[in-house]
Design an enzyme around this catalytic site. Structure first.
Site, PDB file in Angstrom:
ATOM      1  N   HIS A 182      -5.748   3.661  -4.436  1.00  0.00           N
ATOM      2  CA  HIS A 182      -6.050   2.491  -5.489  1.00  0.00           C
ATOM      3  C   HIS A 182      -7.370   1.861  -5.344  1.00  0.00           C
ATOM      4  O   HIS A 182      -7.853   1.602  -4.218  1.00  0.00           O
ATOM      5  CB  HIS A 182      -4.868   1.424  -5.164  1.00  0.00           C
ATOM      6  CG  HIS A 182      -4.427   0.976  -3.630  1.00  0.00           C
ATOM      7  ND1 HIS A 182      -4.075   1.913  -2.755  1.00  0.00           N
ATOM      8  CD2 HIS A 182      -4.990  -0.025  -3.001  1.00  0.00           C
ATOM      9  CE1 HIS A 182      -4.022   1.154  -1.554  1.00  0.00           C
ATOM     10  NE2 HIS A 182      -4.928   0.067  -1.795  1.00  0.00           N
ATOM     11  N   HIS A 205      -9.130  -1.564  -5.970  1.00  0.00           N
ATOM     12  CA  HIS A 205      -9.032  -3.022  -6.022  1.00  0.00           C
ATOM     13  C   HIS A 205     -10.229  -3.461  -6.991  1.00  0.00           C
ATOM     14  O   HIS A 205     -11.352  -3.351  -6.762  1.00  0.00           O
ATOM     15  CB  HIS A 205      -9.076  -3.620  -4.609  1.00  0.00           C
ATOM     16  CG  HIS A 205      -8.300  -3.461  -3.664  1.00  0.00           C
ATOM     17  ND1 HIS A 205      -7.202  -4.242  -3.424  1.00  0.00           N
ATOM     18  CD2 HIS A 205      -8.141  -2.568  -2.683  1.00  0.00           C
ATOM     19  CE1 HIS A 205      -6.282  -3.905  -2.560  1.00  0.00           C
ATOM     20  NE2 HIS A 205      -7.078  -2.625  -2.052  1.00  0.00           N
TER      21      HIS A 205
END
Ligand code: AMP
Ligand code: ZN
Length: 138
Positions: free
Chosen positions: A99, A101
């Protein structure tokens, strides 16, 4: 991947505040935002580490990040953003599904630059830098 919270969001099994979707990527608000607009961008399929992403998935992920950064900043009237990946548990990765950010930043928000993420700063000799340079370049 069973028991992966981000797979569950991508599969629609648990709710997420989804802000954008492409063929291979999904973006949603972080449930514990470090700043207003803190957004996570993930590949829809499960990969734990960045180097595991096939080229097509990686290209889609990063073009999605590229597109979303100004949209996220504009949405919360931010002055900038930090964009980063905790790649592996040693780097602070808690959810083992890749992921990115996007953390909006504001003048005088009291935060730190990405330079502040590392531990003890090493004092490397030229020989050590030569070795590292060669090892990466090989
Ligand atoms: P990391 O330390 O890079 O693995 O960060 C994981 C991030 O996922 C943290 O910022 C969490 O707040 C966020 N997070 C965990 N569970 C959820 C969830 N269900 N929905 C949205 N964000 C989440
Ligand atoms: Zn997953």
């Amino acid at each position: 991947m069973p028991d992966c919270i981000f797979c569950a969001i991508a599969g629609g099994d648990i709710p997420g505040r989804i802000v954008h979707e492409t063929e291979h990527s999904l973006a949603f608000l972080d449930v514990n935002p470090l700043a207003p607009g803190h957004t996570l961008v993930i590949p829809k399929d499960h990969y734990a580490r960045l180097h595991e992403l096939p080229d097509e998935i990686s290209a889609d992920l990063f073009s999605t990040v590229d597109e979303l950064v100004p949209r996220v900043e504009d949405a919360v009237d931010a002055d900038g953003s930090n964009v980063g990946i905790n790649n592996g548990p040693a780097a602070g990765q808690e959810v083992e599904h890749v992921h990115v950010h996007i953390v909006p930043r504001f003048e005088d928000d009291g935060g730190n630059p990405i330079h502040a993420v590392a531990g003890d700063i090493p004092d490397l000799s030229d020989d050590e830098l030569d070795d590292i340079e060669s090892a990466i370049a090989e």
